[in-house]
Design a protein around this motif. Structure first.
Motif, PDB file in Angstrom:
ATOM      1  N   SER A 140       0.812  -1.207   0.000  1.00 50.12           N
ATOM      2  CA  SER A 140       0.000   0.000   0.000  1.00 50.12           C
ATOM      3  C   SER A 140       0.848   1.261   0.000  1.00 50.12           C
ATOM      4  O   SER A 140       0.362   2.349  -0.323  1.00 50.12           O
ATOM      5  CB  SER A 140      -0.927  -0.005   1.222  1.00 50.12           C
ATOM      6  N   ASP A 141       2.118   1.140   0.389  1.00 46.14           N
ATOM      7  CA  ASP A 141       3.020   2.300   0.397  1.00 46.14           C
ATOM      8  C   ASP A 141       3.698   2.518  -0.951  1.00 46.14           C
ATOM      9  O   ASP A 141       4.411   3.510  -1.126  1.00 46.14           O
ATOM     10  CB  ASP A 141       4.101   2.118   1.474  1.00 46.14           C
ATOM     11  N   ARG A 142       3.509   1.602  -1.867  1.00 48.70           N
ATOM     12  CA  ARG A 142       4.144   1.738  -3.175  1.00 48.70           C
ATOM     13  C   ARG A 142       3.276   2.584  -4.106  1.00 48.70           C
ATOM     14  O   ARG A 142       2.053   2.598  -3.989  1.00 48.70           O
ATOM     15  CB  ARG A 142       4.362   0.356  -3.815  1.00 48.70           C
ATOM     16  N   PRO A 143       3.893   3.260  -5.067  1.00 48.46           N
ATOM     17  CA  PRO A 143       3.111   4.038  -6.040  1.00 48.46           C
ATOM     18  C   PRO A 143       2.444   3.122  -7.058  1.00 48.46           C
ATOM     19  O   PRO A 143       2.773   1.937  -7.160  1.00 48.46           O
ATOM     20  CB  PRO A 143       4.177   4.915  -6.713  1.00 48.46           C
ATOM     21  N   THR A 144       1.488   3.666  -7.783  1.00 51.23           N
ATOM     22  CA  THR A 144       0.939   2.930  -8.923  1.00 51.23           C
ATOM     23  C   THR A 144       1.922   3.022 -10.081  1.00 51.23           C
ATOM     24  O   THR A 144       2.854   3.835 -10.069  1.00 51.23           O
ATOM     25  CB  THR A 144      -0.404   3.528  -9.368  1.00 51.23           C
ATOM     26  N   MET A 145       1.698   2.208 -11.107  1.00 47.20           N
ATOM     27  CA  MET A 145       2.592   2.270 -12.261  1.00 47.20           C
ATOM     28  C   MET A 145       2.452   3.605 -12.988  1.00 47.20           C
ATOM     29  O   MET A 145       3.409   4.110 -13.580  1.00 47.20           O
ATOM     30  CB  MET A 145       2.303   1.101 -13.210  1.00 47.20           C
ATOM     31  N   GLY A 146       1.273   4.224 -12.900  1.00 45.49           N
ATOM     32  CA  GLY A 146       1.107   5.551 -13.475  1.00 45.49           C
ATOM     33  C   GLY A 146       1.969   6.579 -12.768  1.00 45.49           C
ATOM     34  O   GLY A 146       2.556   7.472 -13.391  1.00 45.49           O
ATOM     35  N   ASP A 147       2.062   6.457 -11.418  1.00 40.65           N
ATOM     36  CA  ASP A 147       2.924   7.364 -10.655  1.00 40.65           C
ATOM     37  C   ASP A 147       4.394   7.147 -11.018  1.00 40.65           C
ATOM     38  O   ASP A 147       5.163   8.103 -11.156  1.00 40.65           O
ATOM     39  CB  ASP A 147       2.732   7.120  -9.155  1.00 40.65           C
TER      40      ASP A 147
END
Length: 846
Positions: free
Chosen positions: A761-768
């Protein structure tokens, strides 16, 4: 020249616009033959084009409507003005011609994938005429010279009143053409009756004749001469590259006199007319080189080996003109095909004795499985003038009729609908009556016969095998075949055997867990990578099915695309376009490739992120790759990156649940630790794996290296430790240290750190991630295009510039069966495996 009218018809909107010019002065011996002015078309052009003495009419001057298609214009230099424009087809379309005379016609199609918004080189399509496939899975490129146009030339018998050439784009792709030529040929240029070469030697009449087939030009050689073009605008090229034992042959001195064409244009052979071949061909030749040892004639065969399709009939024409002998019949020699004697050349009494007289011989040859036709000439030791010579050579592939060619869509003419509807209704009534009567008679007969209690007929066992047996259509344990498999992509096993020389070791370019990877060349000349599972094994079937289902439904310029597959005879084979630059890891360490610059590495990361971002968000429902690693990121000749290998992919979580429960699959070193512990798969698992790839790109070392100290074995752990200690600079690839702007490095390393967070949940999305990488590129360029503070957290923001187009919803992949056991890959041998895959270069998903 009067401008003909052209029509391109779409199945969505059919408009009957036909050519208006009429043929004149053709097929009348008294008037002679001249190449007609029609039909020469510059497709998609606003202006007529003069090329090789012919005017190609502009479509814009034809008063035609092009519903459902569009024009592309060239944005860079091209070899000819004819290739400045192209007509694009997004759906099945055809050109329709008025035909006035029955005869043999030449159809010439020009393709040049120039730079354009549609990326013409990504096109994939079929071309057909009634009853024949001319081109299949074609991409319009010239495989031997990317800077030259691909010109496809066909000879066929055509009858009035009309004739259509149909372009059929493959799924999610398009078709294009730059120019078209169609004109009637002189009588007897190609005879219907021809001799068939027997493998044991000699000839026999060719069954069925040539007029019931289509001929496709494969080779046209000016033997002993230079490149030239004849009156029919056919190209003749030098023969030297096809000559075996070059020391056995030499070029004859060119003939500067007049070649004696002793027959008119409409006469049949073996004597040649002026349209058979030009004087530039008959005035040059290769002959036997006897200067070394003239007494040993066995050593002085002149042999040509020309690449052709395996196990296929080919039309072979050999051109001769003896311009050295003082009288006829003195120079004669043996002609052999595949080392089997065919005939004595120049001893035919039908050949004119008025030298120099050009003549030719025709044969149909069925090629062997070595991919070449071999032609040899041997001097006759008893001849007064012991020599052998050849002036020209042509080879054309014989295309057989095919029942698989779909009928052309008919014009939507309301006047024809009523008779068609009435005919269908009446036909249906008659059929129903016949079925009822037959059923009644069958039941009456069965009542009179005694029932059969025992039968010798038993079901054929599955492993008895037929070449058509399919794993994908087997009845599963659930009672139904696997859904949603794209049968239109199936490639016959025999075609792949021919393409890979029956999976010969010389074609092997990689090995992996799924099986071996071979380089191959399909019948249409496309170079491909053929990924074959271990024959007969049951391993990899779910991955095989998933790869087909995923790649046959999605298209993106940064996701690998499937060319086809084969599942005959218990085989599992996947076919991809051949990849020029191999895998990303091939360029990072333990490599002979030149070092990639930092800017190139950044762009590769951005390309890959775009592909994964589309996979997560562009495909409705989302798809999780589950095996992101540097060997599954492939580079084309321009270092454009594409994500490959979707065998472990799964559909993403539904709106009602945050994850997908599944057995753990992936590759050590890239595997998300949260997914490994919980067996709960989310998109953030791909983000973690991609973070490892980013670190691998920065440091250029293996993600798992047992030879290093304990705290350095795992690159992800070691990289985060160095980042926290402020020593990341020490583990960067030395070859790029001086190239990296410190602000760009700071943003890049922050992106890695966010991707590798322990909690998903602390990771960004691939778009980010994609946004941050784009920002790192801007920082590297020293630009201020993006107004954003360097330390601003982007994990909850996606740039508005990354918007995906509407994409058709995919069928759910949850229907695929999947084993519950844990499968985790080691990344030991994958570097060679993924050398080979590429995608159809489709501009962002359609």
């Amino acid at each position: 020249m009067e401008i003909p009218k052209l029509h391109i018809i779409q199945h969505s909107r059919c408009i009957a616009l036909l050519f208006l010019l009429q043929f004149s002065s053709l097929h009348f011996p008294s008037l002679g033959y001249n190449v007609p002015d029609k039909y020469f078309i510059s497709c998609g052009s606003d202006n007529s084009v003069n090329e090789s003495g012919k005017v190609y009419a502009a479509e814009s001057k034809l008063d035609a409507s092009f519903s459902g298609s569009n024009t592309e214009r060239n944005q860079s230099s091209v070899p000819s003005p004819l290739y400045q424009t192209a007509r694009i087809f997004r759906r099945e379309s055809w050109y329709k011609f008025n035909i006035d005379l029955k005869g043999t016609y030449l159809l010439r199609l020009h393709f040049f994938p120039f730079s354009s918004p549609s990326n013409l080189s990504s096109a994939r399509f079929n071309v057909s005429v009634p009853g024949f496939w001319l081109l299949q899975n074609f991409n319009g490129t010239n495989d031997t010279n990317s800077n030259s146009a691909s010109v496809k030339e066909f000879f066929m018998e055509i009858s009035p009143p009309t004739f259509r050439v149909t372009f059929r784009p493959l799924e999610s792709s398009f078709a294009f053409v730059n120019a078209i030529e169609l004109f009637v040929l002189p009588l007897h240029l190609i005879s219907d009756k021809v001799s068939f070469f027997k493998p044991i030697g000699g000839t026999t009449p060719y069954s069925g004749g040539l007029y019931s087939r289509v001929l496709e030009t494969k080779h046209r050689l000016n033997v002993g001469g230079q490149h030239t073009k004849d009156l029919l605008l056919r190209n003749w090229i030098p023969d030297d590259i096809h000559l075996m034992y070059t020391g056995n042959a030499k070029n004859r001195s060119p003939y500067n006199g007049e070649i004696g064409y002793h027959v008119d244009d409409d006469s049949d052979g073996p004597n040649a007319a002026r349209y058979t071949a030009p004087t530039q061909v008959y005035g040059t030749a290769k002959e036997t080189n006897l200067s070394v040892n003239a007494t040993d004639f066995g050593l002085f065969n002149i042999t040509w080996a020309l690449p052709v399709d395996n196990k296929t009939d080919h039309f072979l024409r050999l051109h001769f003109c003896d311009y050295l002998s003082s009288q006829g019949g003195l120079t004669y020699f043996e002609l052999s095909i595949y080392d089997a004697l065919v005939m004595q050349v120049n001893s035919d009494g039908n050949v004119s004795n008025e030298l120099p007289a050009p003549y030719y011989y025709d044969f149909v040859v069925n090629s062997d499985d070595n991919g070449h036709i071999k032609v040899s000439l041997t001097p006759n030791r008893t001849a007064l003038n012991p020599s052998a010579f050849l002036n020209g050579l042509e080879i054309m592939k014989v295309i057989e009729p095919s029942n698989s060619v779909p009928p052309d869509l008919e014009e939507a003419d309301s006047n024809h609908r009523l008779p068609l509807l009435l005919g269908s209704v009446l036909g249906g009534l008659v059929l129903a009556i016949v079925v009822v009567l037959l059923g009644f008679l069958w039941r009456f007969k069965m009542r009179k016969e005694k029932p059969v209690e025992n039968s010798d007929w038993l079901p054929i066992p599955v492993n008895a095998g037929g070449s058509s047996h399919s794993r994908l259509t087997d009845i599963t344990s659930h009672g139904s075949p696997l859904p949603n498999i794209n049968l239109g992509l199936k490639i016959p096993l025999i075609d792949l055997q021919l393409a890979t020389k029956n999976f010969h070791e010389s074609q092997l370019i990689g090995k992996g867990g799924f099986g071996n990877v071979y380089k191959g060349v399909l019948k249409n000349g496309m170079t491909v990578a053929v990924k074959r599972s271990q024959p007969g094994s049951g391993q990899g079937l779910p991955e095989f099915q998933t790869e087909i289902m995923v790649l046959s439904k999605i298209r993106h310029r940064h996701l690998v695309s499937l060319i086809g597959y084969c599942d005959e005879r218990f085989e599992m084979i996947l076919v991809y376009e051949y990849m020029e630059k191999g895998t990303l890891r091939d360029h990072l360490y333990n490599t002979k490739f030149p070092t990639l610059s930092w800017k190139v590495r950044l762009q590769i990361c951005i390309d890959s992120a775009r592909g994964l971002h589309y996979l997560h968000k562009g495909a409705a429902g989302g798809i999780i790759h589950r095996d992101v690693k540097s060997t599954n990121i492939l580079l084309d000749e321009n270092h454009v990156a594409k994500v490959a290998d979707f065998g472990l992919s799964r559909s993403g979580p539904l709106d009602t649940q945050p994850y997908v429960s599944t057995g753990v699959k992936g590759t050590f070193g890239y595997l998300d630790p949260e997914y490994f512990r919980s067996q709960q798969l989310t998109e953030k698992s791909d983000v973690y794996s991609f973070g490892v790839v980013l670190l691998e790109v920065l440091c250029a070392r293996a993600v798992i290296d047992p030879s290093l100290p304990r705290d350095q074995i795992n690159l992800a752990e070691w990289g985060l430790l160095c980042k926290n200690k402020g020593t990341l600079q020490e583990i960067i690839d030395p070859s790029i240290k001086d190239q990296i702007d410190q602000n760009s490095l700071r943003k890049f390393s922050e992106t890695i750190e966010k991707c590798l967070q322990e909690d998903g949940s602390d990771r960004p999305t691939m778009g980010d991630v994609l946004w941050d990488l784009e920002y790192a590129v801007q920082l590297q360029r020293g630009a201020n295009a993006i107004q954003r503070e360097p330390y601003e957290d982007s994990s909850s923001n996606v740039s508005a510039s990354f918007q995906l187009p509407n994409v058709r919803r995919l069928p759910s992949l949850s229907t695929l069966s999947e084993a519950d056991d844990t499968i985790v890959r080691h990344d030991e041998s994958d570097s060679a495996v993924d050398y080979v895959f590429s995608q159809l270069k489709i501009d962002d998903a359609r």
